[in-house]
Enzyme design. Structure first.
Site, PDB file in Angstrom:
ATOM      1  N   CYS A  65       0.825  -1.218   0.000  1.00 47.62           N
ATOM      2  CA  CYS A  65       0.000   0.000   0.000  1.00 47.62           C
ATOM      3  C   CYS A  65       0.861   1.271   0.000  1.00 47.62           C
ATOM      4  CB  CYS A  65      -0.943   0.005   1.190  1.00 47.62           C
ATOM      5  SG  CYS A  65      -2.132  -1.339   1.130  1.00 47.62           S
ATOM      6  N   HIS A 124     -11.038  10.165 -10.033  1.00 50.11           N
ATOM      7  CA  HIS A 124      -9.942  10.096 -11.013  1.00 50.11           C
ATOM      8  C   HIS A 124      -8.807  11.063 -10.692  1.00 50.11           C
ATOM      9  CE1 HIS A 124     -12.789   7.567 -13.110  1.00 50.11           C
ATOM     10  NE2 HIS A 124     -11.805   7.169 -13.878  1.00 50.11           N
ATOM     11  N   GLU A 161     -13.342   0.521   0.564  1.00 52.61           N
ATOM     12  CA  GLU A 161     -12.128   0.621  -0.254  1.00 52.61           C
ATOM     13  C   GLU A 161     -11.971  -0.605  -1.152  1.00 52.61           C
ATOM     14  OE1 GLU A 161      -7.721   1.930   1.122  1.00 52.61           O
ATOM     15  OE2 GLU A 161      -8.402  -0.022   1.817  1.00 52.61           O
TER      16      GLU A 161
HETATM   17 NI    NI Z   1      -5.001   1.271  -1.121  1.00 52.37          NI
END
Ligand code: NI
Length: 143
Positions: free
Chosen positions: A43, A88, A131
């Site tokens: 991440c 975006h 997420e």
């Molecule tokens: Ni992430």
């Protein structure tokens, strides 16, 4: 049996879902590059998500319209103040997220406080940021 109008104190919670796609990269300024890489693993590298945001508002159903909250008002606020800002984009470049570590926790809290200022006082009850299919972060009023 007669139909009665609900008392004004009876509030209904209404939740509406929104979507955006964005890139991010987890990093804390408290740590150096090697420690950040160790803490956040993959991440820490730039990557993206298709995020879903659920916004919950509450209110007493209006006796004339039957609505607790006008969805057009909610949509306009969320699209303008949140989705329009982050969709975006690289989240670290978004002004409303300045100084925020873009974890799901950080996004849910930032979106809540942004929307709290946009919506009628006392109506925003919570914001959820989903997420991934596995990760769902919830920030509630008073949290
Ligand atoms: Ni992430």
């Amino acid at each position: 049996m007669s139909v009665t109008t609900p008392a004004r104190s009876h509030r209904v919670a209404l939740t509406r879902a929104y979507h955006f796609s964005a890139a991010h990269r987890l990093s804390t300024p408290a740590l150096g590059p090697e420690e950040n890489a160790r803490l956040y693993g993959p991440c820490h590298r730039p990557h993206g998500h298709n995020y879903y945001v659920e916004v919950t508002v509450t209110g007493p159903p209006d006796p004339q319209t039957g609505m607790a909250f006008d969805l057009r008002v909610l949509d306009a606020a969320v699209e303008r103040a949140v989705v329009g800002e982050v969709d975006h984009r690289a989240l670290e470049d978004v002004p409303l997220l300045a100084g925020v570590i873009t974890t799901g926790e950080g996004l849910a809290r930032a979106f809540f406080h942004t929307l709290e200022a946009e919506l009628p006082h006392g109506t925003l009850a919570g914001v959820v940021v989903q997420e991934t299919a596995k990760n769902r972060f919830e920030y509630r009023s008073g949290a």
